[in-house]
Design an enzyme around this catalytic site. Structure first.
Site, PDB file in Angstrom:
ATOM      1  CD  GLU A  84      -0.063  -1.391   3.107  1.00 51.44           C
ATOM      2  OE1 GLU A  84       0.061  -1.520   4.339  1.00 51.44           O
ATOM      3  OE2 GLU A  84      -0.003  -2.340   2.303  1.00 51.44           O
ATOM      4  CB  THR A  85       3.932   2.373   1.468  1.00 46.43           C
ATOM      5  OG1 THR A  85       4.913   1.320   1.355  1.00 46.43           O
ATOM      6  CG2 THR A  85       3.140   2.195   2.760  1.00 46.43           C
ATOM      7  CG  HIS A 108       3.353  -9.321  -3.494  1.00 50.20           C
ATOM      8  ND1 HIS A 108       2.825 -10.447  -4.093  1.00 50.20           N
ATOM      9  CD2 HIS A 108       2.289  -8.622  -3.021  1.00 50.20           C
ATOM     10  CE1 HIS A 108       1.507 -10.438  -3.968  1.00 50.20           C
ATOM     11  NE2 HIS A 108       1.157  -9.328  -3.337  1.00 50.20           N
ATOM     12  CB  SER A 252      -6.276 -41.902  16.033  1.00 49.26           C
ATOM     13  OG  SER A 252      -7.391 -41.042  15.797  1.00 49.26           O
TER      14      SER A 252
END
Length: 348
Positions: A84-85, A108, A252
């Site tokens: 966002e920055t 990213h 289990s």
């Protein structure tokens, strides 16, 4: 199948003599900067000198300069501030110094894919995205190993962008483990989908709904917490180590039968339909537009949702129960962990 690159595919000398500027010193920033430096690369960190993270970077032995100066000096500018920055950081500190021949790097793809940043055509635009948090990237590198990463080329102005990107991946230790070829589009959309539908949004909602169901049926909140939240780590660790098969081997027979016969009732076709809608909103840019508008609006809804979640009974009883767990770090026992500065938005 994705193409995977290893150390033999990388040429570290491709970045020899070039200056790499890391903008941001949060989770990924501190790890990538130190790994690159320890690999023999020339690294500077771009931070406002008064920020606490600048003091930490200097304590870690990094060269710290103002963001403008870092962008001006650097041949490679790697943006590791929150999504966002990034647009503001780009416009204010990077764009004036983004001359032909430079490399603009990300971990990213959000800002490039959704065009909150539109670089000029005469620079390389690449992504190297470690698939792990920064502290893991740093620790594993220090142990002589590496964290797998993704690599993507958005612009190849130099005709050597892939070579440069693999050299960077080598510098952070990623080629020791494997670097998978992708695209900015694929990384961004799949990352957002994973966060929203499974890893963060889907998981936290599933945990809360299970907790609420038991408490509403008269079971003690403490028992509900252990069954629906605490033991998630035990199961996830087994899945992480060896997939669903290892988890099912380790539990289990009763638990496995319940898994195989009841799981689809909880997360079934209705959930898949909701996931498809979430993915469609990501692909169309609807989520990105919503998130960008939220930030322009002062994050009022975001902050209200944060505060509401802090008051959920599972957070209150959880904080009490974690105080009994002597093996947990002190800060980890709290419902709200302190944010690192600057906070990194991560490949979950």
């Amino acid at each position: 199948m994705a193409t995977i690159f290893y150390e033999r595919d990388a040429n570290p000398n491709a970045l020899k003599g070039r200056t790499i500027a890391i903008l941001g010193y949060g989770s990924q920033g501190h790890a990538q900067a130190q790994n690159l430096r320890d690999s023999g690369y020339k690294v500077i960190v771009g931070l406002e000198p008064t920020r606490p993270s600048a003091a930490q970077a200097r304590a870690d032995g990094m060269v710290v300069v103002a963001p403008d100066e870092a962008a001006k000096r650097a041949d490679w500018i790697h943006v590791l501030t929150p999504d966002e920055t990034q647009s503001a950081v780009y416009d204010q500190h990077i764009k004036p110094y983004l001359h032909p021949g430079k490399i603009l790097g990300f971990s990213h793809g959000f800002s490039i894919h959704f065009k909150t940043i539109v670089p000029p055509d005469d620079v390389d635009v690449v992504m190297i995205a470690p698939k792990g948090p920064g502290h893991l990237v740093r620790r594993v590198y220090s142990e002589g190993r590496g964290v797998p990463s993704l690599i993507a080329i958005q612009q190849d102005a130099s005709k050597h962008a892939q070579e440069y990107a693999l050299a960077y991946a080598h510098g952070i230790g990623a080629t020791r483990a494997g670097v998978l070829q992708t695209t900015f589009k694929e990384e961004t959309e799949s990352d957002l989908f994973g966060e929203q539908s499974v890893l963060c949004g889907g998981l936290t909602s599933l945990i809360k709904k299970g907790f609420e169901t038991l408490v509403e049926a008269g079971y003690a909140p403490e028992i509900a917490y252990f069954e629906c939240l605490h033991e998630v780590k035990l199961i996830v660790d087994l899945i992480y180590e060896g997939g669903l098969g290892r988890m099912r081997y380790s539990i289990s027979n009763t638990a496995e039968y319940g898994d195989l016969t009841r799981g689809e009732r909880v997360v079934g076709d209705e959930t898949r339909a909701a996931m498809k809608k979430i993915l469609a909103d990501i692909q169309s840019g609807e989520f990105a537009r919503e998130w960008i508008a939220e930030n322009k609006n002062g994050c009022r809804n975001f902050n209200a949702l944060r505060e509401k979640e802090k008051q959920h009974p599972i957070e209150i009883v959880g904080a009490q129960l974690r105080s009994m767990m002597s093996w947990l770090p002190k800060e980890a026992k709290k419902s709200e962990a302190p944010q690192q500065e600057p906070k990194q938005v991560v490949n979950a």
